[in-house]
Structures are given as C-alpha cells and as structure tokens.
Design an enzyme around this catalytic site. Structure first.
Site, PDB file in Angstrom:
ATOM      1  N   LYS A   1       0.840  -1.204   0.000  1.00 36.52           N
ATOM      2  CA  LYS A   1       0.000   0.000   0.000  1.00 36.52           C
ATOM      3  C   LYS A   1       0.869   1.246   0.000  1.00 36.52           C
ATOM      4  O   LYS A   1       0.587   2.224  -0.694  1.00 36.52           O
ATOM      5  CB  LYS A   1      -0.939  -0.010   1.216  1.00 36.52           C
ATOM      6  CG  LYS A   1      -2.098  -0.985   1.051  1.00 36.52           C
ATOM      7  CD  LYS A   1      -2.847  -1.248   2.349  1.00 36.52           C
ATOM      8  CE  LYS A   1      -3.820  -2.408   2.162  1.00 36.52           C
ATOM      9  NZ  LYS A   1      -4.364  -2.925   3.421  1.00 36.52           N
TER      10      LYS A   1
ATOM     11  N   GLN B   1      -4.801  -1.989   9.576  1.00 28.12           N
ATOM     12  CA  GLN B   1      -4.590  -3.276   8.916  1.00 28.12           C
ATOM     13  C   GLN B   1      -5.178  -4.397   9.779  1.00 28.12           C
ATOM     14  O   GLN B   1      -4.839  -4.534  10.943  1.00 28.12           O
ATOM     15  CB  GLN B   1      -3.078  -3.499   8.687  1.00 28.12           C
ATOM     16  CG  GLN B   1      -2.752  -4.757   7.916  1.00 28.12           C
ATOM     17  CD  GLN B   1      -3.297  -4.736   6.478  1.00 28.12           C
ATOM     18  OE1 GLN B   1      -3.177  -3.743   5.777  1.00 28.12           O
ATOM     19  NE2 GLN B   1      -3.922  -5.822   6.063  1.00 28.12           N
TER      20      GLN B   1
ATOM     21  N   ASP C   1     -11.364   2.851   4.122  1.00 28.50           N
ATOM     22  CA  ASP C   1     -11.703   1.433   3.967  1.00 28.50           C
ATOM     23  C   ASP C   1     -13.220   1.222   3.869  1.00 28.50           C
ATOM     24  O   ASP C   1     -13.679   0.164   3.458  1.00 28.50           O
ATOM     25  CB  ASP C   1     -11.189   0.641   5.186  1.00 28.50           C
ATOM     26  CG  ASP C   1      -9.942  -0.169   4.845  1.00 28.50           C
ATOM     27  OD1 ASP C   1      -9.684  -0.372   3.651  1.00 28.50           O
ATOM     28  OD2 ASP C   1      -9.250  -0.586   5.789  1.00 28.50           O
TER      29      ASP C   1
END
Ligand code: NAP
Length: 359
Positions: free
Chosen positions: A119, A163, A186
C-alpha cells in the site's frame, strides 16, 4: 487455518490449500490477457453500456461461448492509478494539497506487513503521502486508539486504514469505530455501511474490494440494472457490501452463504456472480448460467510442487470451466486483487478533494 484438500479443476489433480501465513510476498504475475473482441461470438443479448466502458462492452452469450473474455483487473487498476496520479498533480498545482494516507499496523504478521508495504509503495507511485505507525503485538487497545485519534486530528491525513486482523486481545469493533467517518477510506465504519444500505443516503466511502468489483463491471460495460446477481459470501468487508452495491445499481440480488442449500441452483440463475468465499475452485462450470459474468474475489493459495514457491493462487471459481461457459470472468491473480489497492488510492483522493472542496 488447517490445510485442506480440494479438487483442482484446472489439472484434474488434487491441490492442497495452504495457510496464508506460509505465503511470502504475493507477487502477481498473471500474464494471460485475451483480446476482448477475439473470443466473442454470436451474442444475442447485450449487457449494454450504461457508462462508456474504457475497455470494451461485454456481451452475454446465450449458447455459443467457446471461451470467456478475461476481465483484466491488472490493466484496469493501472488505468485507475494513472487517473489518480493526474488528479493528484492537478490538485497540488491548483491548491498545493497532497492527499495523505495513514496505516496502522499492529503485530508482526508477515502477510499484513506485506500488504502494508504494498500500500505504501502504491501511494508513493501516485503521489499520495503515506504515514505509518507500527505497534508491537502486545500493545494495548488504548495505544491503538491513541494513534487513530492522532491521525483523526491531523489535517495532512485524509485517510486512515487499520490493517486487519488485529491481535486477538483487541476489540476490532471498538478500533474501527474510532476512525473518523470522514477519513474511513476502507469504508468499514458502521455509519458508512449503514448509509450504503439505506435508500437515499450516500456513504462517504465504499469498501475497496467490492467497489473494485463494481468498477470492473462498469469499465467493461456490463449492465447491472435489472439483472439477476448472486453474491457468494456475506462477510462485512466483501460479500455484504458487494450485495448492497449491486442492489443500489438495481440488480435483483441473492446471497449464498455457508448454510445455503443447493447453492448451484441459485447461482445458475445469475447473470452476474460475485464470489467471495475463500474456497478454491468451489464454483464449478455447472454452477454457471451460459453467458454470465463472473467476478472472482477469492484468493486461495494451493500447494503446487511444480511452482518454485511450492504454491500458487487460485480463486473460488474453477477458472478453466468458467471460461467455457461464462461471457466474462476475472482471473486469479490479476482480476479483483489489483483493484483493491487502486480503490484505496481513489478513496484517499476523494477524501482529500472533499475536505478541500476541490472539484
Ligand atoms: P470470510 O470473512 O471468511 O467470509 C467468507 C464467506 O463465505 C462467509 O460469508 C461464509 O458464509 C461464506 N462461505 C464459506 N464457505 C462457504 C460455502 N461452502 N458455501 C457458500 N458460502 C460459504 O472471507 P472474506 O474476507 O470475505 O474473503 C473471501 C475471499 O476473498 C478470501 O479468499 C479472501 O482471501 C479474498 N479476498 C480478496 C480480496 C482482494 O483484494 N482480492 C480482498 C478481501 C478478501 P457464513 O457467513 O455463513 O460463514
């Protein structure tokens, strides 16, 4: 995850499902790319072009498909990254703002570290500033919450990503709820998911993997409105939001899950299948209606003694069988996978533009 044996439809041999933590860096090297026009023959019903597709229009075959079109997520993801790069440069030139993405990683899982590294690299490539906090496995939940709150207050950060999975002593719900809804790139915050589910409400962000699935359908000109869609899997991060998105686009949606009886009877009615299960080669050719479009989200490492790494990645869908019956299908790897990070970059850009009212 225990190792399991599954029938491998590609080679008629058996393949062993590997636990993810045995995978090292997952380098996608999918090279096959079939010309979109080369395989389409005698189609009687078009999926149409609600939006102008960047690649081509996928048409529905009624009987004579000999080989499905490959939905090339790798090249679509590159197009999206290029578009994001151009927009970031335009924003920087106009208002001197650069989008920023913060990632919080807790613990030492190798797969999570790899995802975070990827990422970060992707951010750098398109010009997004990336920030990272790496906390040890035995951190407390309040330490994680503190990092989130710092990023919530930091105006140079436009997106925050925690994460997953978190260590088992932490409450994932508490942690995800702490991310500001304005920075929830997200799209996992309950308010964003709730808005996604409600008519007339707009989520600030849509979860990246399902958003990537729908983007693939759009960019390949697959009409969704009025079609029968089946989503296999109902997880919070993929299956459930994918079903909500399809419904928002006026598909008639069914959801298949682990308790569904005769799932193949349901999937055989679908014009569009999105599979997000995590079971290698579960969806066989006999589950697919001729001419359907198949989006395979599953990423399953299976033992492969011929591969230098000792494993290879396969999807939930038996690719070779699907190719013989579907109109179009995403490969694994090289289908949905690259779209997820592209959508994360896109969501971060959207966030920065919204905060600075940059059109
Ligand atoms: P998950 O949280 O484990 O959810 C799996 C879903 O599949 C559950 O809803 C489960 O049903 C359902 N399921 C399990 N076995 C089934 C069966 N035999 N028949 C029908 N449904 C079944 O997994 P996830 O996080 O959604 O991920 C799914 C797959 O997508 C995995 O392979 C993952 O690696 C992959 N993935 C890929 C990306 C990407 O970027 N390409 C991103 C995320 C995930 P119940 O609800 O009844 O348990």
């Amino acid at each position: 995850m225990a190792s399991m044996i599954f029938s491998d439809c590609s080679s008629s041999t058996t393949a062993r499902l590997l636990p993810f933590d045995r995978m090292r860096t997952c380098v996608f090297r999918y090279r096959q790319s079939v010309s979109l026009h080369s395989c389409v023959k005698n189609f009687s019903l078009s999926f149409g072009t609600q939006r102008k597709p960047l690649s081509s229009t996928v048409t529905v075959a009624m009987a004579t498909v000999t080989h499905a079109n490959v939905i090339d997520g790798k090249s679509i993801a590159k197009q999206i990254r290029d578009e994001v790069t151009i927009e970031i440069s335009r924003m920087k030139d106009a208002i001197n703002v650069v989008p920023g993405l913060a990632v919080i990683l807790v613990g030492d899982r190798k797969d999570s570290a790899t995802y975070v590294r990827n990422k970060k690299k992707a951010c750098e490539a398109v010009g997004i500033n990336s920030y990272e906090v790496h906390l040890p496995e035995d951190s407390t939940e309040s330490e994680v919450l503190k990092s989130i709150l710092n990023f919530n207050d930091d105006p140079s950060v436009h997106g925050i990503l925690v994460q997953l999975p978190l260590p088992s002593h932490m409450n994932e719900e508490n942690v995800l709820n702490a991310v500001s809804i304005e920075k929830d790139v997200d799209g996992f915050h309950p308010l964003n998911i709730g808005r996604l589910a409600m008519r007339g409400r707009e989520p600030l962000f849509v979860p990246c993997t399902p958003k990537g699935c729908i983007e693939l359908l759009h960019r390949y000109g697959v009409e969704i409105k009025g079609k029968r869609a089946v989503v296999i899997g109902r997880s919070n991060i993929v299956g459930m939001p994918a079903a909500l998105l399809l419904q928002r686009e006026d598909a008639t949606v069914s959801i298949v899950h682990s308790r569904t009886k005769n799932p193949d009877k349901i999937t055989r009615q679908a014009d569009i299948i999105i599979s997000a299960v995590g079971q290698p080669n579960m969806v066989r050719g006999s589950w697919i209606k001729p001419g359907a479009v198949i989006i395979d989200v599953g990423i399953n490492p299976v033992e492969d003694t011929k591969s230098p790494r000792g494993y290879r990645l396969v999807g939930d869908v038996c690719y070779e069988e699907a190719c013989k019956i579907a109109a179009a299908v995403t490969p694994v790897p090289g289908g949905v996978g690259p779209m997820t990070i592209a959508m994360l970059l896109s969501n971060t850009l959207i966030s920065a533009k919204r905060v600075h009212n940059f059109k």
